[in-house]
Design an enzyme around this catalytic site. Structure first.
Site, PDB file in Angstrom:
ATOM      1  CG  ASP A 166      26.899   3.018  30.927  1.00  8.85           C
ATOM      2  OD1 ASP A 166      25.897   2.564  30.344  1.00  8.85           O
ATOM      3  OD2 ASP A 166      27.182   2.756  32.103  1.00  8.85           O
ATOM      4  CG  HIS A 238      25.585  -0.658  30.797  1.00  6.70           C
ATOM      5  ND1 HIS A 238      24.657   0.325  31.083  1.00  6.70           N
ATOM      6  CD2 HIS A 238      25.414  -1.604  31.757  1.00  6.70           C
ATOM      7  CE1 HIS A 238      23.972  -0.005  32.162  1.00  6.70           C
ATOM      8  NE2 HIS A 238      24.403  -1.180  32.589  1.00  6.70           N
ATOM      9  CD  GLU A 303      21.625  -1.859  35.495  1.00  5.25           C
ATOM     10  OE1 GLU A 303      20.705  -1.543  36.257  1.00  5.25           O
ATOM     11  OE2 GLU A 303      22.340  -1.029  34.903  1.00  5.25           O
TER      12      GLU A 303
END
Length: 546
Positions: A166, A238, A303
Site C-alpha cells: 500500500d 495505493h 481508490e
C-alpha cells in the site's frame, strides 16, 4: 457439547462417557491422522493400530469438503471426514468439548479427561471464511501472522488475506526488483494526528518485510491448518511505496515519490503501460512461487485517482490504441490484463468493488464489495462470486464502543452484536444472487493496530462472531450465541489472547496515558455507509471514497 463455537449443524447427546488421555493412540489414513494430531497437539496423540486406538479416523468423500461427523462413544472417539480439512475441524470440535486446558500449549503428565457421549455432524455454509490482515500500514512480524493462523484454525476460518502493499509500505522481498523491499518497506515517521487535527508525526522509523522464504513458511504453516493464504498487491493506486522504489513506473515522468507517512490515500498511481504490466507479473510470479499454491490473488483496484493517466499524452495515446474511450475503461482493461495473466498460472483474481463498478472484469473474478449490500447484490446479479466485506459490520479498525475509554479507532462503533447479526447472503435476494455469495471475512486495517496486543484487542471476540456467521451462514440466536461466546472466552484465556472483554476494556487496554483515546462521534459508521453507497452508484467510482 452445547457450548461449541461456531455452532455445528447437528448435535446429539448420548448415554455414557468416554475417556481420553494424553498420548492416546490415533489410527486411520496418514493425512487425516496428521490433521487430528496437529489440532490436538496438546494431547500428543500417537499414531498406532486401530485395535488399540482411542481415536479412529476414516475418510468419507460423501460428506463433502470440510465436512465431518464426530462420534464420542464409550469405546472411543470416531471421526468420519470428507477430506483432511474435515478431519482437522472435527478435532477442533473435540478440543472444544474438552476443558479449557486443552487450549494451552502443554499439560501436566498423566492428564486424563472424561467426555459425555454424543454425535456432531457438521459442514460449513460458506467456502470462504476469511481474515484480512493489513501488514502494510503497520508491519506485523512473522510470529504474529503465524499466531493469527493458529487462532483462525481454532475458529474454523480458512482464508488469510494478506494485504502486502500500500502507500505506507511494501512488505515482501523481491529478488527481481530489490528496491521494493530495500526502499519501499520503511518510512522515517508516522502520522499521529487524526481527522480534523493539524498534521503531527511521531518521528519514529517504521518498517519491515517478509523474505520470500518467510512467505513459503507462512503458506506451509497455513496449509497444514486448512488455511489458504490470499496475497494482495493493491494496484494501480495505493502505489507510493512502489514508486518510491521505482519512479519510472509512475504516470507522471520526473516526479519524486516517498513511502507515505500519513494515513489516507495518495494520488500516486502506476502507469498502465506495458512496462508496468511486465513488472507486476514478474513480482506476482515471485510471490506465487514462494507461496506454492495460489488459488486466489488479490489485485486491489480500489481508490484510484486517474488524473495523471488523463493528463499523460503517452498514456492517452496508448488508451486510444487499445480502442478504449475513457481512463475508466483503461482502469478496467489494466485489471483485466493482470487477471488474464494470473488465470494462465491457475490463480483467480480478486478485486475490491470499484473494479466491478468500472466494468470489464473476467467472469471468474471474485468481488469484495466493501461499500455495502447494494453493490454486493449488483456484483452477484452480474454473475460474479462475492465475498461479503462491508465496512459495517466487518471493518474491525472501528472502535467497539463510542467511548473515550476505548483506544483510538477509525470511527464508532462496530460491536460483537453487530457482527453476530450480519447476514452475508440476505434472504431478500434471489436464490441465484444468494448462491453467488461464497463467503465473508473481517478486515483488520492497521492504522490503529501497531502491534500484536492491539491486534488481539481488535480481532477478538468480534472475530468469534464473524467465524460463527461464516460457518453457519447467518445470524445466530442472540441469547444462545451470547451464552456460547461467554463460555468460549475461557478458551481464549487459555490460549493467551488479549481480547476486548465484553464489558469493556481492561484498565491497561483503555485509551489514555501512552495510548491515544478514541474520539466518539467524529466519524460514525452509519454516515460512512451512506456516503459509500452513494459513491458506489457511479461508474466513475475509482476515486478515493473517504
Amino acid at each position: 457439547m452445547d457450548d461449541l463455537l461456531p455452532l455445528p449443524r447437528s448435535i446429539e447427546t448420548g448415554a455414557g462417557s468416554a475417556e481420553i488421555a494424553a498420548g492416546a493412540v490415533v489410527s486411520g489414513p496418514a493425512a487425516l491422522c496428521d490433521a487430528v494430531r496437529l489440532a490436538l497437539g496438546v494431547l500428543d496423540p500417537r499414531p498406532g493400530d486401530a485395535a488399540t486406538a482411542a481415536l479412529r479416523v476414516e475418510e468419507d468423500p460423501r460428506l463433502g469438503p470440510e465436512a465431518y461427523v464426530l462420534t464420542i462413544a464409550p469405546d472411543g472417539v470416531r471421526i468420519a471426514a470428507g477430506d483432511r480439512a474435515g478431519a482437522f475441524y472435527a478435532a477442533q470440535t473435540l478440543r472444544q468439548a474438552l476443558p479449557d486446558e486443552a487450549f494451552r500449549s502443554a499439560l501436566p503428565p498423566g492428564t486424563r479427561w472424561t467426555l459425555p457421549c454424543g454425535r456432531v455432524a457438521d459442514a460449513p455454509a460458506f467456502a470462504w471464511r476469511g481474515t484480512h490482515l493489513d501488514v502494510s500500514r503497520s508491519f506485523l512480524p512473522k510470529r504474529e501472522v503465524l499466531r493469527m493462523i493458529d487462532l483462525m484454525a481454532s475458529h474454523k476460518l480458512n482464508r488469510l488475506h494478506l494485504h502486502l502493499a500500500d502507500d505506507q509500505g511494501w512488505r515482501v522481498e523481491s529478488r527481481a526488483f530489490p528496491l521494493l523491499h530495500e526502499v519501499g518497506s520503511h518510512r522515517p515517521r508516522t502520522v499521529v494526528s487524526r481527522h480534523g487535527e493539524d498534521l503531527a508525526f511521531d518521528d519514529v522509523p517504521h518498517g519491515g518485510h517478509y523474505a520470500l522464504a518467510d512467505l513459503a513458511e507462512i503458506a506451509a504453516y497455513a496449509r497444514a491448518r486448512a488455511v489458504v493464504v490470499v496475497p494482495e498487491i493493491d494496484v494501480p493506486g495505493h502505489a507510493s511505496a512502489v514508486l518510491a522504489a521505482y519512479p519510472a513506473l509512475a504516470s507522471r515522468p520526473g516526479e519524486r515519490y516517498r513511502v507515505l507517512d500519513r494515513w489516507g490515500i495518495s494520488p500516486a498511481i502506476l502507469s498502465p503501460l506495458p512496462a508496468t504490466v511486465d513488472f507486476l507479473l514478474t513480482v506476482f510470479g515471485e510471490i506465487a512461487d514462494a507461496l506454492g499454491e495460489v488459488p486466489y490473488f488479490h489485485i486491489g483496484g480500489d481508490e484510484c485517482v486517474l488524473d495523471d493517466w488523463a493528463a499523460s499524452a503517452e498514456i492517452s495515446a496508448y488508451r486510444a490504441s487499445l480502442g478504449l474511450e475513457s481512463t475508466g475503461d483503461l482502469h478496467a482493461w489494466f485489471l483485466r490484463r493482470l487477471a488474464d495473466a494470473l488465470a494462465e498460472h491457475g490463480s483467480r483474481a480478486v478485486v475490491w468493488d470499484e473494479a466491478f463498478v468500472s466494468g470489464g472484469l473476467r467472469p471468474d473474478t471474485i468481488v469484495m464489495p466493501w461499500r455495502g449490500e447494494h453493490v454486493a447484490r449488483r456484483a452477484a446479479a452480474a454473475g460474479h462470486d462475492v465475498v461479503a466485506t462491508p465496512v459495517f459490520p466487518m471493518y474491525f479498525d472501528y472502535a467497539e464502543a463510542a467511548s473515550p475509554e476505548e483506544p483510538a479507532g477509525l470511527g464508532d462503533a462496530i460491536t460483537v452484536a453487530d457482527v453476530a447479526a450480519f447476514e452475508p447472503a440476505p434472504a431478500s435476494w434471489s436464490p441465484e444472487e444468494r448462491a453467488r455469495v461464497v463467503g465473508t471475512q473481517f478486515q483488520l486495517w492497521s492504522e490503529f493496530i501497531p502491534d500484536g496486543r492491539s491486534l488481539d484487542y481488535r480481532a477478538w471476540p468480534r472475530g468469534c462472531a464473524a467465524a460463527e456467521v461464516a460457518w453457519t451462514g447467518g445470524p445466530p440466536a442472540s441469547e444462545d450465541f451470547a451464552r456460547r461466546l461467554g463460555r468460549h472466552l475461557g478458551r481464549l484465556d487459555a490460549i493467551g489472547v488479549e481480547y476486548r472483554p465484553l464489558s469493556g476494556p481492561r484498565p491497561w487496554q483503555r485509551g489514555g496515558t501512552g495510548r491515544r483515546r478514541h474520539r466518539p462521534g467524529i466519524v460514525t459508521v452509519q454516515e460512512v455507509m451512506r456516503h459509500l453507497h452513494e459513491l458506489s452508484l457511479s461508474a466513475d467510482s475509482t476515486r478515493p471514497s473517504m
